[in-house]
Write an enzyme that holds these catalytic residues in place. Structure first.
Site, PDB file in Angstrom:
ATOM      1  N   ARG A  32      42.316  28.988  39.621  1.00  0.00           N
ATOM      2  CA  ARG A  32      41.193  28.105  39.983  1.00  0.00           C
ATOM      3  C   ARG A  32      41.683  26.726  40.423  1.00  0.00           C
ATOM      4  O   ARG A  32      41.043  26.082  41.256  1.00  0.00           O
ATOM      5  CB  ARG A  32      40.238  27.969  38.798  1.00  0.00           C
ATOM      6  CG  ARG A  32      39.397  29.220  38.647  1.00  0.00           C
ATOM      7  CD  ARG A  32      38.426  29.104  37.512  1.00  0.00           C
ATOM      8  NE  ARG A  32      37.358  30.064  37.672  1.00  0.00           N
ATOM      9  CZ  ARG A  32      36.592  30.475  36.686  1.00  0.00           C
ATOM     10  NH1 ARG A  32      36.766  30.018  35.464  1.00  0.00           N
ATOM     11  NH2 ARG A  32      35.625  31.345  36.908  1.00  0.00           N
ATOM     12  N   LYS A 203      28.686  45.815  29.720  1.00  0.00           N
ATOM     13  CA  LYS A 203      27.238  46.004  29.641  1.00  0.00           C
ATOM     14  C   LYS A 203      26.602  46.382  30.957  1.00  0.00           C
ATOM     15  O   LYS A 203      26.791  45.704  31.964  1.00  0.00           O
ATOM     16  CB  LYS A 203      26.606  44.702  29.175  1.00  0.00           C
ATOM     17  CG  LYS A 203      26.831  44.414  27.725  1.00  0.00           C
ATOM     18  CD  LYS A 203      25.823  43.377  27.338  1.00  0.00           C
ATOM     19  CE  LYS A 203      26.172  42.726  26.035  1.00  0.00           C
ATOM     20  NZ  LYS A 203      25.638  41.378  25.995  1.00  0.00           N
ATOM     21  N   GLY A 359      36.453  37.443  35.972  1.00  0.00           N
ATOM     22  CA  GLY A 359      37.697  37.109  35.270  1.00  0.00           C
ATOM     23  C   GLY A 359      38.595  38.296  34.988  1.00  0.00           C
ATOM     24  O   GLY A 359      39.800  38.252  35.238  1.00  0.00           O
ATOM     25  N   GLY A 382      29.974  35.334  37.024  1.00  0.00           N
ATOM     26  CA  GLY A 382      28.507  35.308  37.030  1.00  0.00           C
ATOM     27  C   GLY A 382      27.941  34.758  38.335  1.00  0.00           C
ATOM     28  O   GLY A 382      26.927  35.251  38.843  1.00  0.00           O
TER      29      GLY A 382
HETATM   30  P1  AMP Z   1      32.022  42.334  31.226  1.00  0.00           P
HETATM   31  O1  AMP Z   1      32.112  40.938  30.723  1.00  0.00           O
HETATM   32  O2  AMP Z   1      30.684  42.954  31.069  1.00  0.00           O
HETATM   33  O3  AMP Z   1      32.601  42.486  32.622  1.00  0.00           O
HETATM   34  O4  AMP Z   1      32.937  43.191  30.259  1.00  0.00           O
HETATM   35  C1  AMP Z   1      34.310  43.009  30.132  1.00  0.00           C
HETATM   36  C2  AMP Z   1      34.764  43.609  28.838  1.00  0.00           C
HETATM   37  O5  AMP Z   1      34.366  44.957  28.798  1.00  0.00           O
HETATM   38  C3  AMP Z   1      36.255  43.603  28.655  1.00  0.00           C
HETATM   39  O6  AMP Z   1      36.584  42.714  27.627  1.00  0.00           O
HETATM   40  C4  AMP Z   1      36.588  45.028  28.289  1.00  0.00           C
HETATM   41  O7  AMP Z   1      37.455  45.144  27.197  1.00  0.00           O
HETATM   42  C5  AMP Z   1      35.237  45.607  27.914  1.00  0.00           C
HETATM   43  N1  AMP Z   1      35.188  47.052  28.110  1.00  0.00           N
HETATM   44  C6  AMP Z   1      35.542  47.739  29.196  1.00  0.00           C
HETATM   45  N2  AMP Z   1      35.400  49.056  28.982  1.00  0.00           N
HETATM   46  C7  AMP Z   1      34.959  49.214  27.729  1.00  0.00           C
HETATM   47  C8  AMP Z   1      34.644  50.350  26.926  1.00  0.00           C
HETATM   48  N3  AMP Z   1      34.768  51.582  27.404  1.00  0.00           N
HETATM   49  N4  AMP Z   1      34.201  50.131  25.669  1.00  0.00           N
HETATM   50  C9  AMP Z   1      34.086  48.875  25.195  1.00  0.00           C
HETATM   51  N5  AMP Z   1      34.381  47.770  25.897  1.00  0.00           N
HETATM   52  C10 AMP Z   1      34.810  47.936  27.154  1.00  0.00           C
END
Ligand code: AMP
Length: 401
Positions: A32, A203, A359, A382
């Site tokens: 960044r 999520k 990120g 975001g």
């Molecule tokens: P996000 O902020 O929604 O993009 O999520 C990123 C996070 O999702 C990372 O820290 C990953 O470790 C987590 N993640 C990815 N795949 C999985 C999974 N199968 N189960 C739990 N956490 C996950």
């Protein structure tokens, strides 16, 4: 080019220096900071005085035990030192973004010099979008440039509210911001086809809107990460203890049906690397994603899914990637994410247009050592998602209105 007269002026630049800094005050990823260099260089070449403001982390959410701000951990001082090295000049660091010291430093600064003010989020007024706080910052300069795409989706004092203190001729978008907008628009408006979007992460609820939007114009949507299991559950699969947002299964099912109607392929991982605990030390095995036994959870896409995804990607002309394919922070569950990172870089070097944002995806590309091959690496997580969803970002509106 920046669309404002800046020559010889005092220019306040909102940058996004929210970079990871370790406990020894070392910056572990300066992406960044490097991305802000062209705007700063542009202003220096015009003999402007450059006053930089930024946030770093969430200091008011992570107070010390005695309730005070952890001023060391959340200080921008290491960034000032890093900038001094990049520009081979002394960058003046001011230890408070508000108050006498900052007023004096900004008043006395000479053209061609750079000042960095301390973390704006040391004040609750920043995230509250306080108008008086924004006014105090605005007072330091003749011109305001917003180059902080990463926080452009927040209506904070230094990103959006501040805009009202400058008339249209006194404010503009920085070079990074312009680049970010142009690249996101390129994907939205005229993607070269086939256009494939890869969405991962924890999520599904964070990305539902985006998936909905992409169903309207992507050719294929690849799903990975924890959010896959909400889709698999929606198709009546057994997902054991995998991450699942039960209240989103109807919507997930609806998205699959809608994609079908639009002729858009949504790919869900056919197999997964599963573990009996959320730990790198857990027992692991591979199984079909819809046959995960109780007590086990899917933590990465499996080898067949990697192959399927690679072959789907091979025909792509445009690829957009946001979100990891698994818990890539743990080595046993990083293979899916790293394979996709390498594959995107391979396809990019063969001519596909590739946009990577968020990120975790950017960290994976950096870790693969292939970031140079990517067409555009966004500094927005975001903010990029919000822009792609079609939202008007307050940090951009503040300049344009
Ligand atoms: P996000 O902020 O929604 O993009 O999520 C990123 C996070 O999702 C990372 O820290 C990953 O470790 C987590 N993640 C990815 N795949 C999985 C999974 N199968 N189960 C739990 N956490 C996950």
């Amino acid at each position: 080019m920046i669309n404002v007269t800046v020559a010889g002026k005092k220019v306040l630049v909102r940058v996004d220096f929210n970079v990871p800094i370790d406990k020894d005050q070392m910056i572990t990823d300066d992406t960044r900071i490097r991305k802000a260099v062209p705007t700063i260089e542009y202003l220096l070449n015009k003999n402007a005085t450059v006053i930089l403001i930024s946030h770093l982390g969430r200091p008011l959410k992570k107070l010390l035990d005695d309730g005070s701000i952890n001023r060391k951990k959340f200080s921008l001082k290491p960034v000032a030192n890093h900038l001094s090295e990049i520009f081979e000049t002394t960058v003046t660091f001011v230890s408070d973004c508000i108050g006498e010291e900052a007023i004096k430093a900004c008043r006395d600064a000479v053209p061609g010099s750079i000042i960095l003010l301390e973390n704006t989020r040391f004040y609750k007024e920043e995230t509250a979008g306080d108008i008086d706080f924004a006014g105090k910052l605005a007072h330091y300069a003749d011109v305001f440039i917003n180059d902080a795409f990463g926080t452009a989706h927040r209506a904070h004092a230094s990103t959006a509210i501040i805009g009202q203190f400058f008339d249209k001729k006194q404010k503009g978008l920085g070079l990074l911001m312009q680049d970010e907008i142009a690249n996101a628009q390129k994907v939205l408006n005229s993607p070269s086809r086939p256009c494939i979007a890869i969405f991962g992460g924890a999520k599904v609820s964070d990305k539902i809107k985006l998936i909905e939007k992409f169903i309207n114009f992507a050719d294929t949507i690849i799903i990975g990460g924890g959010m896959s299991y909400t889709f698999i559950k929606a198709m009546n699969g057994s997902i054991g203890n995998s991450l699942c947002e039960d209240h989103q299964t109807d919507l997930a099912k609806d998205l699959l049906d809608r994609a079908d109607q639009y002729g858009v392929k949504i790919l869900i991982p056919e197999d997964s690397v599963i573990a009996n605990d959320f730990s790198n030390e857990a027992e692991i095995k591979t199984c079909l994603s819809n046959e995960i036994p109780d007590g086990w959870m899917g933590l990465d896409i499996g080898p067949n899914a990697i192959q399927t995804y690679k072959s789907a990607l091979s025909s792509a002309s445009t690829i957009i990637w946001n979100g990891p394919m698994g818990v890539f922070e743990m080595s046993n569950f990083s293979k899916g994410t790293m394979s996709i990172a390498h594959e995107i870089a391979n396809l990019s070097s063969k001519g596909a247009y590739t946009l990577v944002g968020g990120g975790d995806s950017v960290a994976a590309i950096n870790k693969s050592g292939r970031s140079e091959d990517i067409s555009f690496i966004s500094t927005g997580g975001g903010a990029l998602l919000a822009f792609l969803e079609g939202k008007k970002l307050p940090g951009i509106l503040a300049i344009e209105s």
